[in-house]
Motif scaffolding. Structure first.
Motif, PDB file in Angstrom:
ATOM      1  N   ASN A  33       0.838  -1.199   0.000  1.00 12.35           N
ATOM      2  CA  ASN A  33       0.000   0.000   0.000  1.00 12.35           C
ATOM      3  C   ASN A  33       0.875   1.252   0.000  1.00 12.35           C
ATOM      4  O   ASN A  33       0.836   2.051   0.921  1.00 12.35           O
ATOM      5  N   GLU A  34       1.671   1.389  -1.022  1.00 10.65           N
ATOM      6  CA  GLU A  34       2.497   2.594  -1.104  1.00 10.65           C
ATOM      7  C   GLU A  34       2.810   2.926  -2.551  1.00 10.65           C
ATOM      8  O   GLU A  34       2.568   2.135  -3.463  1.00 10.65           O
ATOM      9  N   MET A  37       3.680   0.807  -5.818  1.00 12.61           N
ATOM     10  CA  MET A  37       3.174  -0.554  -5.638  1.00 12.61           C
ATOM     11  C   MET A  37       1.656  -0.631  -5.792  1.00 12.61           C
ATOM     12  O   MET A  37       1.057  -1.673  -5.555  1.00 12.61           O
ATOM     13  N   GLU A  38       1.036   0.486  -6.195  1.00 11.46           N
ATOM     14  CA  GLU A  38      -0.433   0.530  -6.209  1.00 11.46           C
ATOM     15  C   GLU A  38      -1.030  -0.584  -7.052  1.00 11.46           C
ATOM     16  O   GLU A  38      -2.072  -1.139  -6.708  1.00 11.46           O
ATOM     17  N   TRP A  41      -0.699  -6.715  -6.797  1.00 10.38           N
ATOM     18  CA  TRP A  41      -1.544  -7.583  -5.983  1.00 10.38           C
ATOM     19  C   TRP A  41      -0.805  -8.909  -5.893  1.00 10.38           C
ATOM     20  O   TRP A  41      -1.029  -9.806  -6.687  1.00 10.38           O
ATOM     21  N   ALA A  84      -3.502   0.626 -11.564  1.00 15.55           N
ATOM     22  CA  ALA A  84      -4.285   1.112 -10.423  1.00 15.55           C
ATOM     23  C   ALA A  84      -4.898   2.444 -10.817  1.00 15.55           C
ATOM     24  O   ALA A  84      -4.209   3.459 -10.867  1.00 15.55           O
ATOM     25  N   TRP A  85      -6.195   2.413 -11.110  1.00 12.62           N
ATOM     26  CA  TRP A  85      -6.849   3.650 -11.545  1.00 12.62           C
ATOM     27  C   TRP A  85      -6.854   4.666 -10.420  1.00 12.62           C
ATOM     28  O   TRP A  85      -6.999   4.326  -9.251  1.00 12.62           O
ATOM     29  N   ASN A  86      -6.750   5.922 -10.804  1.00  8.31           N
ATOM     30  CA  ASN A  86      -6.919   7.010  -9.852  1.00  8.31           C
ATOM     31  C   ASN A  86      -8.286   7.650 -10.068  1.00  8.31           C
ATOM     32  O   ASN A  86      -8.894   7.489 -11.127  1.00  8.31           O
ATOM     33  N   PHE A  87      -8.725   8.348  -9.061  1.00  9.11           N
ATOM     34  CA  PHE A  87     -10.081   8.899  -9.097  1.00  9.11           C
ATOM     35  C   PHE A  87     -10.072  10.384  -8.740  1.00  9.11           C
ATOM     36  O   PHE A  87      -9.285  10.821  -7.905  1.00  9.11           O
ATOM     37  N   PRO A 105     -12.709   6.653 -13.025  1.00 12.11           N
ATOM     38  CA  PRO A 105     -11.361   6.106 -12.959  1.00 12.11           C
ATOM     39  C   PRO A 105     -10.503   6.659 -14.090  1.00 12.11           C
ATOM     40  O   PRO A 105     -10.997   6.958 -15.168  1.00 12.11           O
ATOM     41  N   GLU A 108      -8.947   5.395 -18.447  1.00 10.02           N
ATOM     42  CA  GLU A 108     -10.163   4.638 -18.750  1.00 10.02           C
ATOM     43  C   GLU A 108      -9.864   3.139 -18.638  1.00 10.02           C
ATOM     44  O   GLU A 108      -8.936   2.628 -19.254  1.00 10.02           O
ATOM     45  N   PRO A 109     -10.616   2.434 -17.821  1.00 12.23           N
ATOM     46  CA  PRO A 109     -10.297   1.014 -17.587  1.00 12.23           C
ATOM     47  C   PRO A 109     -10.420   0.155 -18.851  1.00 12.23           C
ATOM     48  O   PRO A 109     -11.403   0.251 -19.582  1.00 12.23           O
ATOM     49  N   PRO A 113      -7.154  -6.292 -12.289  1.00 18.27           N
ATOM     50  CA  PRO A 113      -6.714  -7.546 -11.699  1.00 18.27           C
ATOM     51  C   PRO A 113      -7.840  -8.557 -11.464  1.00 18.27           C
ATOM     52  O   PRO A 113      -7.591  -9.745 -11.340  1.00 18.27           O
TER      53      PRO A 113
ATOM     54  N   LYS B  56       7.207  -2.429   8.110  1.00 16.90           N
ATOM     55  CA  LYS B  56       5.788  -2.415   7.729  1.00 16.90           C
ATOM     56  C   LYS B  56       4.970  -3.258   8.704  1.00 16.90           C
ATOM     57  O   LYS B  56       3.806  -2.963   8.959  1.00 16.90           O
ATOM     58  N   ARG B 866     -10.729   3.038  -2.816  1.00 14.40           N
ATOM     59  CA  ARG B 866      -9.855   2.838  -3.979  1.00 14.40           C
ATOM     60  C   ARG B 866      -9.475   1.371  -4.197  1.00 14.40           C
ATOM     61  O   ARG B 866      -9.470   0.890  -5.324  1.00 14.40           O
ATOM     62  N   HIS B 867      -9.159   0.651  -3.112  1.00 18.27           N
ATOM     63  CA  HIS B 867      -8.812  -0.770  -3.310  1.00 18.27           C
ATOM     64  C   HIS B 867     -10.013  -1.535  -3.879  1.00 18.27           C
ATOM     65  O   HIS B 867      -9.869  -2.374  -4.766  1.00 18.27           O
ATOM     66  N   ARG B 870     -10.557  -0.771  -7.504  1.00 13.88           N
ATOM     67  CA  ARG B 870      -9.521  -1.343  -8.368  1.00 13.88           C
ATOM     68  C   ARG B 870      -9.684  -2.841  -8.519  1.00 13.88           C
ATOM     69  O   ARG B 870      -9.148  -3.442  -9.447  1.00 13.88           O
ATOM     70  N   LEU B 871     -10.414  -3.457  -7.605  1.00 14.24           N
ATOM     71  CA  LEU B 871     -10.664  -4.893  -7.728  1.00 14.24           C
ATOM     72  C   LEU B 871     -11.987  -5.177  -8.449  1.00 14.24           C
ATOM     73  O   LEU B 871     -12.409  -6.318  -8.563  1.00 14.24           O
ATOM     74  N   ARG B 873     -14.334  -2.956 -11.702  1.00 10.18           N
ATOM     75  CA  ARG B 873     -13.953  -2.330 -12.973  1.00 10.18           C
ATOM     76  C   ARG B 873     -13.809  -0.820 -12.836  1.00 10.18           C
ATOM     77  O   ARG B 873     -13.789  -0.114 -13.842  1.00 10.18           O
ATOM     78  N   GLY B 874     -13.761  -0.362 -11.613  1.00 11.73           N
ATOM     79  CA  GLY B 874     -13.511   1.056 -11.388  1.00 11.73           C
ATOM     80  C   GLY B 874     -14.720   1.944 -11.552  1.00 11.73           C
ATOM     81  O   GLY B 874     -14.651   3.141 -11.278  1.00 11.73           O
ATOM     82  N   GLN B 875     -15.811   1.375 -12.012  1.00  8.02           N
ATOM     83  CA  GLN B 875     -17.011   2.166 -12.270  1.00  8.02           C
ATOM     84  C   GLN B 875     -18.213   1.226 -12.265  1.00  8.02           C
ATOM     85  O   GLN B 875     -18.046   0.008 -12.331  1.00  8.02           O
TER      86      GLN B 875
END
Lengths: 339, 983
Positions: A33-34, A37-38, A41, A84-87, A105, A108-109, A113, B56, B866-867, B870-871, B873-875
């Protein structure tokens, strides 16, 4: 490479896995979680059949051929893993962009994963899918280790876990090409490869890995493969109901799976069939090799015993009424470790 | 002894009280750790790159925590790992021993959402300080204001509203989200209950009320400990997806399967639970009642039913008049006879026999002293039993009986009528309705009848179709006929809570309004020993009196029908039941005129102040754009209290930041699944300027009292005639200073001290351990209808009191009641369970929208996490069958517009062969702000409700808080899907 004195293994029971990804989040929160590494998985659960992550990894090569020669492999891209999409949170919530500002996102996705969650294959009503948790297989013959020109990857002497020394790594990414399971990621911030560490700080203290210990489905057994009293040994070596993923890749993976038994397939009239299973045997063989046949045979035979009201030692193992038994001897409670 | 004034349970120790944590942290996210590693590797670092990982996995302290007010139906104990003042991660507190050696233990309880709250609590959606809208509603233009300014603005507006319009025009909504059993939930309720404000009852309003279970059993919050599922050898999950919604419990199903239980899953799509079953049965969407009746048909025609059970435990032997279709009543037969006396036919003596132990009609809400009658009847109730005591009632045949006027009438036991009804559900006909093969229907019937213990998991997801009540009645019929209830591993499992009585009396502090004689009876509710246990009906009567006469609970759907424009869709005849000749409009009118459904403010008067805490009405309620159009303009002030910005917060006038779950102390939803009350200690101080809800309630009460005194406000009456005094609201809130802002832990000790389920436990102990084993179910109450005992070393199962102890059910007939002779039910053809096609709610379109709670979020709380995104489809995405998609030119990943006559939304499409042709699945709780134009998936939900559910004052069919009321029906609307270019 020196042979490790012992080998840790994990058994993941696909009849108990519900795809909740608590393992995935356990790992994410522990280790990745840094920044940089976003998109990683190290542990991920995907719905199979499917292309998985990285997309189409089973066709990306790597590992060893029948003669034990390294096969060339594809270097997976971030897009193939799924970025890792950002928002645009602030824009939507606080920046006065008007009543239609939309959380989206970026980029665009196109792949992620867990893109194929709960989709599967086949045709209604005989579709089929199940969850396949994947992580580094901590192989007996790691292709990544052999591919690294800097000897940055080693097998830990005392337990056989495959560890990437981040100080030695120079970011060449040969390991990522070589790993047939595509379980190594590249950190663009630190310019190194990174992968599952089998929770060595925890394991060193007798605490099972996060993905194991935090699994609410109680789908994971953990321990030494040679520990005759341990559940992993019993399931893998005695009952032989847990089989590795893609043994044909030649790396000797040490993560084992109890194959799934799905509800009966339906005939053209909608009646349950007893002659063929819902998941085609060929598909399971394509994942787990021919040993899956015998594993299923034993599993189903023992299952029939409990269905008849008899007791089965194997079923008791898979149930594991005492959760601690699934982890021994790594059943220490982290909250009780002296700090 | 006056239950409300007892102080002996209030253990207040200075050490137990949390330090008041209201200091401002500023508005930046706490900085990441820069100090050397502590924790397990402090003394022996690796000395190389590995120390990154050693660090960590290090911490300064571990705090017992849980996810308070999440409204998830699990209660999970967690350890929170804190480093440098930041919660860095969490891991399950694995404290649960086995109930006994034959049962798997509960470890490790939790899910992926709980496992990353430490990430979510620092998310960008957190509200950092009070915000005041400066642009038009919804513009997202905010101005930071102080708590002082915010509280004053709200207090003055409340006082203005009470003075000008009446206290009921101030409306408080806690939804279902904002409920744990601790002081923060109580704090919200408490301040508004003390002012005589309207309190929205969202249970049916979110579609979680199993009306069919209420119609049949008179109760519904029933389950046991989840390890009791392991006692079952035949588990059916029906209209539900426990692999998504019961993540910590699901292993009991997979483990029971390994033990030899047969697992059956009934759903149109092969969902995540179905794929863990032995048999998947896939009826067409909305035809589940027909499937259940087909199974019942086989059970009856093959005589697989348990005669002794149905004679004693059901109304199937009750006599029904062939001329009127109504039960034969004592008033029909005997001069001066009771309207609520019913008969069986004594097979031995060949004559009428009064049915023992019937419950008749509830306490009526007339003059308030009726509450006293309820208390006085305690003794009479206690000795009621449904035991037949040698009576052998006929369940077949027809008889002629003489009425009091000398005429004769034919009567038949309910089973005879049922047989006629079931004759139309032969498996071959059921196949035509459901698509399920007759052999499968027969197999199910025979296997359920032969099982040692068969259970049906049919929970909140099974309440959201228009005809869900019929699904439930059919499923309960199957279980009743086969005697599969009231024993370990058996019965319908909906969900239940251990009673935390102290929470309820702290929330609804009405003692000062009650006649003195009634006050002691409140204490009885806390769970009397079985020797003097009041009947379920008596408890229901008392709850009815308390929640109908002393507080302004109003069921959401009738409220939206009156104030929120729901009449525009729910009132359309085309979306209703063509078999029921009355219109929704006429039923609603009658229901409200007769006060069957209390709606406040009454029709004709508008709500003016709307304060919602935790909840997200514009995401949850049907067709939110219409709510904004109809309800929003009526409101002078809209306040959202929430840790995070929601779609509703974006449309509010004031947004107040609430503290997150790890930033306060409390206990979690006391779900019966685990025999524990789970506690959360405070890991870090409230972030930014957030405050815990107890403190917000206290400070609001304080400011209202200050302003009321300054403005010379007089006491006021609510529409029920109860007097409230804003000059004293803070004094009452704090119990004359006993528990003020910053003293929630004192309230916590009050709650524990008044809860028999955990009596004797102090908060100081509980917060240290993170959980305490319950000692008692706590008794029949608002959320606990288990009707089973908690015994050490045994799993808990529901309906034990009824099956084993022969205690009456709170239904009119005191039995599992399959015949409802209310005139509306007779007119609608629903006196007996039946199947009806779902209405085309949305218009004539070929597809039907279904859904279910998502695995990824508890309502919308984690929808922006966010996690989690991301797991996915983001939408937002919907699932469609591959053939349906192909026919519309849709490929996986395309975007589509989903529309009907009511509204539309755009979402990504996931193409799946596991979805039934004709079905579109959209899982729960996407935020409207995640959709183009903020038009979310509720926009196509017309949500017609069954007019029948507006009925009241018939036996067990009446409204009290969290009980019989019409439902939100988001499942099953008709729609079409077309491809669009982008999202």
């Amino acid at each position: 490479m020196t042979e490790p004195s012992r080998q840790l293994g994990m058994v993941i029971d696909l009849n108990k896995c519900i795809g909740c990804q608590t393992c995935t989040i356990a790992c994410k929160q522990l280790w990745t979680n840094e920044e940089g590494m976003e998109y990683m998985w190290w542990n991920i659960v995907t719905t199979v059949p499917g292309k998985g992550t990285p997309r189409g990894w089973e066709q990306m090569g790597g590992g060893f051929d029948e003669k034990g020669q390294a096969r060339t492999g594809h270097l997976p891209t971030v897009e193939e893993f799924g970025p890792a999409w950002n928002f645009n949170y602030d824009e939507v919530f606080f920046e006065g962009k008007g009543p239609t500002a939309q959380l989206k996102p970026s980029p665009e996705p196109t792949w992620g994963p867990n893109w194929e969650e709960d989709q599967g294959a086949g045709e209604y009503p005989n579709s089929y899918y199940f969850y396949l948790p994947r992580l580094c297989n901590h192989c007996t013959r790691p292709a990544c280790l052999e591919a690294c020109p800097r000897q940055a990857i080693f097998k830990k002497e005392e337990n056989g876990s495959v560890i990437l020394n981040e100080d030695k790594c120079n970011g060449y990414r040969f390991c990522m090409e070589a790993c047939p399971y595509k379980r190594i990621y590249f950190n663009p911030k630190r310019f190194i490869g990174q992968k599952c560490i089998l929770c060595f700080p925890r394991v060193d203290k007798g605490v099972a890995p996060g993905c194991v210990r935090m699994c609410p489905g109680r789908a994971r057994h953990f321990g030494y493969l040679d520990d005759e009293g341990g559940q992993v040994h019993k399931l893998v070596n005695v009952w032989k109901v847990a089989v590795p993923l893609h043994p044909e890749y030649g790396t000797g993976p040490n993560i084992y799976y109890v194959p799934p038994v799905l509800p009966a397939a339906l005939d053209a009239e909608g009646r349950p069939r007893t002659d063929v299973p819902r998941v085609p045997k060929e598909y399971l063989r394509s994942l787990f090799g021919p040993a899956v046949d015998e594993a299923l045979k034993v599993l189903n035979a023992e299952w029939d015993r409990t269905r008849r009201g008899e007791r089965s030692e194997l079923m008791d193992l898979l149930i594991s009424r005492k959760w601690h038994d699934m982890l021994r001897p790594f059943d220490h409670n982290p909250a009780q470790i002296a700090t | 002894m006056n239950g409300m004034d007892r102080r002996e349970f209030l253990a207040v120790s200075a050490g137990a009280a949390a330090v008041l944590s209201l200091q401002h942290l500023g508005c930046t996210t706490p900085a990441p750790s820069r100090t050397p590693a502590r924790g397990p590797f402090a003394g022996e670092p690796y000395g190389d790159w590995r120390d990154i990982y050693g660090k960590k996995w290090s911490w300064d302290k571990i705090v017992r925590g849980t996810h308070l007010m999440a409204d998830c139906i699990a209660a999970c104990a967690w350890d929170l790992y804190v480093r440098d003042g930041v919660v860095v991660r969490e891991e399950q507190n694995t404290l649960y021993p086995q109930t006994n050696p034959d049962l798997p233990d509960f470890n490790p309880r939790g899910c992926q959402k709980g496992a990353c709250y430490s990430d979510h609590m620092y998310a960008p959606s957190r509200i950092k300080y009070p915000l005041k809208r400066v642009g038009p509603r919804g513009s997202g233009k905010w101005q930071r204001i102080s708590w002082d300014e915010a509280l004053s603005e709200i207090a003055d507006k409340i006082i203005d509203t009470v003075n000008q319009y009446g206290s009921e025009c101030v409306v408080y909504d806690h939804g279902t989200t904002q409920i744990d059993m601790g002081p923060d939930t109580a704090g919200g309720f408490r301040v508004f209950a003390l002012m005589g404000s309207t309190i929205i009852d969202s249970w049916a309003g979110v579609g979680d009320l199993p009306m069919g279970v209420i119609q049949t059993l008179g109760l519904y919050n029933m389950d046991g400990t989840s390890d009791d599922w392991f006692n079952s050898d035949y588990i059916i999950a029906w209209v539900g997806n426990p692999a998504y919604t019961r993540i910590p419990e699901f292993h009991f199903i997979t483990e029971a399967r390994y033990k030899g239980a047969k697992v059956v899953h009934i759903s149109p799509d092969l969902n995540a639970s179905a794929m863990h079953a032995d048999l998947w049965v896939n009826p067409r969407v909305g035809t589940d009642a027909a499937l259940g009746l087909g199974i019942a048909h086989v059970i009856v025609s093959e005589r697989l039913y348990k005669e002794d059970v149905i004679k004693e435990q059901t109304d199937l032997p009750f006599l029904v008049r062939s001329d009127t279709g109504r039960f034969l009543r004592e008033a029909d037969v005997v001069e001066g006879g009771e309207e609520t006396g019913y008969y069986m036919w004594d097979a031995r003596r060949q004559r009428l026999a009064p049915a023992p132990g019937v419950e008749g009609n509830p306490a009526s809400l007339g003059e308030k002293p009726n509450a006293l009658d309820v208390a006085r009847s305690l003794g009479a109730h206690h000795f009621r039993s449904i035991r037949l005591r040698g009576l052998d009632p006929a369940i077949e045949g027809r008889h002629t009986v003489k009425l009091k006027d000398g005429s004769s009438v034919e009567v038949r036991p309910v089973l005879e009528l049922l047989k006629e009804r079931l004759a139309t559900y032969a498996p071959e006909r059921v196949r035509a309705i459901t698509g399920v093969h007759p052999d499968t229907i027969r197999q199910l019937a025979r296997e359920i009848a032969a099982a040692k213990s068969a259970m049906i998991f049919m929970s909140w997801g099974a309440c959201k179709h228009y005809h869900s009540d019929l699904f439930q009645r059919a499923a309960l019929l199957v279980l009743a006929l086969t005697g599969q209830f009231g024993k370990p591993g058996a019965g319908m499992r909906v969900g239940a809570w251990w009673t935390i009585h102290g929470f309820e009396i702290l929330s609804y502090d009405v003692a000062h309004l009650l006649p003195p004689l009634l006050r002691p009876s409140l204490e009885l509710m806390a769970g009397a020993p079985s020797t003097v246990r009041p009947t379920a009906r008596l408890m229901d009567d008392m709850m009815k009196v308390l929640t109908r006469q002393y507080s302004l609970h109003t069921p959401l759907i009738p409220w939206l029908y009156t104030h929120g424009g729901l009449d525009r869709t729910a009132g359309r005849a085309a979306y209703g039941d063509p078999a029921f000749p009355r219109s929704v409009e006429s039923c609603a009118k009658e229901s409200m005129e007769k006060d069957w459904m209390p709606v406040y403010p009454r029709p004709g008067k508008d709500p003016k102040v709307f304060i919602f805490s935790g909840v997200n009405p514009l995401r949850r309620w049907p067709t939110p754009s219409r709510i904004r159009e109809v309800l929003w303009p009526k409101l002078d002030l809209i306040v959202s209290i929430n840790p995070r910005m929601s779609s509703s917060g974006l449309q509010a006038d004031l947004v107040l930041p609430a503290a997150g779950w790890y930033e306060k102390t409390g206990i979690k939803f006391t779900m019966s699944y685990v025999p524990y009350v789970i506690a959360g200690d405070q890991a870090v101080a409230p972030l930014y300027e957030s405050r815990r809800e107890w403190d917000i309630g206290a400070l609001l009460a304080k400011r209202i009292q200050e302003r009321a005194r300054a403005r010379g406000v007089k006491p006021h009456q609510d529409p029920l005639g109860n007097t409230h005094d804003l000059n004293k609201v803070y004094d009452r809130f704090t119990k004359k200073g006993e528990m003020r802002e910053g003293e929630a832990d004192k309230a916590m000790d009050y709650i524990l001290g008044h809860s028999k389920s955990v009596r004797g436990v102090k908060w100081s102990e509980l917060r240290r351990e993170g959980a305490t084993r319950i000692k008692h179910t706590g008794g029949y109450m608002l959320l606990n209808h288990i009707c089973g005992d908690y015994e050490e070393g045994k799993a808990v199962y529901p309906l034990q009191w009824n099956r084993v102890n022969k205690e009456p059910y709170p239904t009119m007939t005191a039995r599992q009641q399959f015949y409802i002779d209310h005139p509306w039910y007779l007119e609608a053809g629903e006196a007996l369970p039946t199947h009806k096609e779902p209405p085309e709610a949305g218009g004539k379109y070929p597809l039907r929208l279904t859904g279910g709670h998502t695995r990824w979020s508890i309502h919308s709380i984690q929808r922006d996490q966010r996690h989690m995104l991301r797991l996915q489809r983001g939408q937002p995405a919907v699932y469609m069958n591959a053939d349906d998609a192909r026919r519309r030119g849709l490929r996986d990943g395309d975007h589509a517009r989903l529309y009907n006559d009511v509204g539309s939304f755009i979402a990504a499409v996931k193409v799946s062969p596991s979805v039934q042709p004709g079905q579109v699945v959209c899982y729960h709780a996407w935020e409207p702000y995640q959709f183009k134009g903020r038009s979310g998936n509720q926009e196509v939900v017309a949500s017609p409700f069954k007019a029948l559910h507006l009925a009241g004052e018939y036996g067990h069919l009446y409204y009290r808080a969290y009980y019989a009321a019409p439902s939100h029906t988001p499942r099953g609307p008709t729609l079409e899907v077309e491809k669009v270019a982008t999202s």
